[in-house]
Design a protein around this motif. Structure first.
Motif, PDB file in Angstrom:
ATOM      1  N   GLU A 603      -2.544  18.562  -1.638  1.00  0.00           N
ATOM      2  CA  GLU A 603      -2.539  17.877  -2.934  1.00  0.00           C
ATOM      3  C   GLU A 603      -3.022  18.749  -4.088  1.00  0.00           C
ATOM      4  O   GLU A 603      -2.517  18.654  -5.197  1.00  0.00           O
ATOM      5  N   TYR A 625       6.022  13.945  -0.209  1.00  0.00           N
ATOM      6  CA  TYR A 625       4.860  13.422  -0.932  1.00  0.00           C
ATOM      7  C   TYR A 625       5.186  12.027  -1.433  1.00  0.00           C
ATOM      8  O   TYR A 625       6.206  11.821  -2.089  1.00  0.00           O
ATOM      9  N   VAL A 626       4.350  11.084  -1.102  1.00  0.00           N
ATOM     10  CA  VAL A 626       4.475   9.706  -1.549  1.00  0.00           C
ATOM     11  C   VAL A 626       3.235   9.378  -2.363  1.00  0.00           C
ATOM     12  O   VAL A 626       2.115   9.450  -1.845  1.00  0.00           O
ATOM     13  N   ASP A 627       3.440   9.035  -3.636  1.00  0.00           N
ATOM     14  CA  ASP A 627       2.316   8.786  -4.543  1.00  0.00           C
ATOM     15  C   ASP A 627       1.339   9.958  -4.525  1.00  0.00           C
ATOM     16  O   ASP A 627       0.106   9.781  -4.467  1.00  0.00           O
ATOM     17  N   GLU A 628       1.914  11.165  -4.537  1.00  0.00           N
ATOM     18  CA  GLU A 628       1.160  12.410  -4.567  1.00  0.00           C
ATOM     19  C   GLU A 628       0.283  12.622  -3.333  1.00  0.00           C
ATOM     20  O   GLU A 628      -0.668  13.400  -3.356  1.00  0.00           O
ATOM     21  N   LYS A 629       0.606  11.961  -2.253  1.00  0.00           N
ATOM     22  CA  LYS A 629      -0.081  12.150  -0.983  1.00  0.00           C
ATOM     23  C   LYS A 629       0.920  12.684   0.038  1.00  0.00           C
ATOM     24  O   LYS A 629       2.051  12.199   0.133  1.00  0.00           O
TER      25      LYS A 629
END
Length: 668
Positions: A603, A625-629
């Motif tokens: 991240e 990456y989903v929701d910056e995770k």
């Protein structure tokens, strides 16, 4: 399961007790692991045991366990001691190098009348299921290996066809093109190409099929082949100075790390010599290279890699030209003579109606927005490529990294108790675009060196595991340095030394300068130039360059707009992934692990600085990456090993999943 095999081996020697027979039957049958599981099994007694057990419900054969589910508990199944199987030689990896070593060891056992016990451990569901290569095949190493067989091996092409229903098609036409973005192409005359790029006398084959053929041959010679079991751990002596063998991965562990009802403890395979032939970036091989500082000891620079992406097509008769070979540079990877993206394409016509096509991208590329898979799809739209595939059907897809460092990146090959073979060591000629012949030769030389070492001296025959059934605890592990000495005198080193500076020339001066330098090296200096082009440092002064460090920040580049797949000639990634036959049990811990000390990198660095390059370079859609995770879809993994190389800071530790997981390549 391996224990069932071990008990069967004892049965062949007449020492299997009724109690042991009953106990072995309590282990689940081989066929229960997967409907696609391997066809190779070792020993008639083993076959009888397992065939006999398949007529019952598999649950009836599970060992009734009274273990605690608490992993920290002493009676947890994961804390129970592992059983051990002893061999003279343990070979990790059922590819060309490992199987060639196994075959040569048994050939020598027959010739010299001193038998050595040999086993091959293969993580794929069957021999060949994880093997992927171009492949225009240089036959000289195979012909040498097979010449020691009773039939002389002269008819190997016919034997391959009979055994595997796979053609070895003689090369009939050899073409090298430079493709332009506008759809044009220019052919480089063969007389201007390096002699190592000429394919006269070579054959277009499926390497996965050749591996299966060699597997059958090895088994017929008495080699024990255990597919579907992954070497998870290298076993060392108490003082850590020598290798004792490997342990297979525990099976039946749930996603949260708990032992399931199907849990089976891994097995230790102990050898007087352990030969590592896992292919490029093998997990056990890399751990040994690191532990014993084999690159530093060998005076080698860091290994560099390319990512090879491949499809196999069935094409219409009017588009098929048996034996046609075409390689290209230019579009889509290079648009000018100064472009430094190292890579090119291949396209081969294999009988009866197959076109093998692919793109190799050097992983030392700088632009984090580059997507190797989408570059490959875009390449197929060029008229010089499209014309071969129109009206055809794509039947298989896969990807694998390959070594590109060559001569300068070869580590020290031996250590007490073992050695590195084939692509585990780095024996690939990137200019020649071939490595299988080098792998087979290294396996042959390794076998001859090991056999000589283990059968020399007083009472040598009495010390073999083939005679005693176990390793003599008084015997100190040996470092068979003769292997490295013989390799250095072989044509493998001659080949690699001749083109030792070519990869670095491309990296320094782009495709134009690289071609000029390669031409000079091939036609004039023949590798005798009195200089070496050293690998440049990484992003920071004093760092050695790795492919990971070659990536530059995203702010220096613009995103690349790739065309939308049409579903006919070009495909979205997940559609193509289905053609690889990839499968992993979802209920197991991820084999793709973020290194604890680098947990902040995804991240904070990969996403923020490099715009998440792992979401583009992975040819199986594992990382997103989903929701910056970061989300890791480990079940998609096709075992290409790219992520362990190109990740920012190399933050992924690639470990083996449960055995038999991964791709199921049939014609690669």
């Amino acid at each position: 399961m391996l224990r069932c095999m071990h008990l069967a081996r004892r049965a062949n020697s007449g020492s299997l007790s009724a109690v042991a027979l009953t106990e072995s039957a309590q282990y689940r049958s081989y066929s229960s692991l997967s409907n696609n599981r391997a066809s190779y099994r070792s020993g008639n007694a083993y076959k009888q045991l397992c065939v006999g057990s398949t007529s019952h419900n598999n649950n009836d054969f599970r060992l009734k366990r009274a273990f605690s589910d608490d992993v920290s508990s002493e009676d947890s199944p994961m804390n129970q001691p592992r059983e051990a199987m002893h061999y003279d030689v343990v070979i990790v990896g059922g590819g060309p190098a490992g199987l060639s070593a196994a075959i040569r060891l048994k050939q020598l056992s027959s010739e010299k009348d001193i038998d050595l016990s040999v086993c091959v451990l293969e993580k794929g569901s069957e021999v060949g299921s994880h093997i992927l290569s171009g492949n225009v095949f240089d036959t000289k190493a195979l012909e040498e290996l097979l010449s020691y067989n009773e039939d002389g091996g002269d008819q190997w092409t016919e034997a391959l066809l009979e055994s595997q229903d796979s053609h070895a098609t003689p090369v009939s036409e050899d073409s090298f093109l430079v493709l332009t973005e506008s759809g044009g192409s220019y052919q480089i005359p063969n007389m201007l190409l390096p002699s190592q790029l000429h394919n006269d006398g070579n054959y277009i084959i499926s390497l996965s099929k050749l591996a299966r053929y060699l597997g059958e041959m090895a088994e017929n010679l008495g080699v024990e082949i255990y597919p579907g079991f992954a070497a998870d751990e290298v076993l060392y002596s108490d003082d850590q100075k020598s290798v004792r063998g490997v342990a297979t991965k525990d099976m039946g562990i749930g996603k949260e790390g708990e032992a399931k009802d199907t849990f089976e403890r891994g097995v230790e395979l102990l050898g007087r010599q352990t030969l590592f032939a896992e292919g490029a970036r093998g997990s056990c091989s890399e751990s040994i290279i690191s532990k014993y500082n084999l690159r530093q000891e060998g005076g080698a620079s860091n290994q560099h890699y390319g990512l090879g992406i491949k499809e196999v097509w069935e094409v219409q008769e009017e588009n098929f030209k048996p034996g046609f070979v075409q390689h290209t540079l230019g579009y889509p990877l290079q648009s000018s003579v100064t472009d430094k993206v190292y890579g090119g394409s291949f396209l081969y016509h294999q009988e009866p109606n197959l076109v093998l096509c692919g793109l190799v991208v050097g992983l030392d590329y700088e632009n984090p927005y580059l997507n190797p898979y989408k570059e490959f799809q875009r390449w197929k739209t060029h008229p010089a490529i499209k014309s071969h595939l129109e009206g055809g059907t794509c039947i298989q897809y896969g990807a694998r990294v390959l070594n590109e460092g060559g001569y300068h990146s070869l580590p020290k090959l031996t250590f007490p108790g073992g050695m590195l073979l084939g692509c585990s060591a780095g024996f690939l000629n990137a200019v020649k675009i071939k490595g299988s012949h080098c792998a087979i030769k290294s396996g042959t030389i390794a076998a001859e060196s090991v056999y000589s070492s283990l059968t020399s001296g007083e009472n040598a025959e009495e010390k073999t595991v083939a005679s005693t059934g176990e390793i003599d605890t008084e015997e100190a592990p040996v470092e068979v340095t003769k292997y490295a000495e013989s390799m250095e005198k072989s044509w493998v080193y001659d080949e690699l030394k001749e083109v030792r500076n070519c990869h670095e020339a491309f990296s320094r001066w782009g495709v134009g300068g690289g071609l000029i330098y390669t031409g000079i090296a091939a036609h004039i200096t023949k590798g005798k130039e009195p200089w070496t082009l050293p690998t440049p440092v990484g992003r920071n002064a004093g760092e050695s360059k790795t492919d990971s460090k070659a990536t530059k920040p995203a702010k220096d580049f613009q995103p690349i707009d790739y065309p939308v797949p049409d579903g006919i000639l070009t495909f979205d990634l997940l559609t193509n992934l289905q053609r690889s036959g990839t499968y992993h049990d979802d209920d197991q811990p991820s084999h793709l692990r973020i290194k604890p000390d680098l947990a902040h990198i995804p991240e904070s660095t990969s996403l923020q600085v490099y715009a998440a390059p792992e979401s583009r370079f992975c040819p199986a859609g594992v990382y997103e990456y989903v929701d910056e995770k970061l989300v890791i879809n480990a079940q998609n993994c096709i075992h290409c090993k790219c992520c362990s190389i190109k990740m920012p800071e190399e933050y992924i530790d690639w470990t083996v999943p449960e055995g038999a997981g991964g791709p199921q390549y049939q014609v690669m």
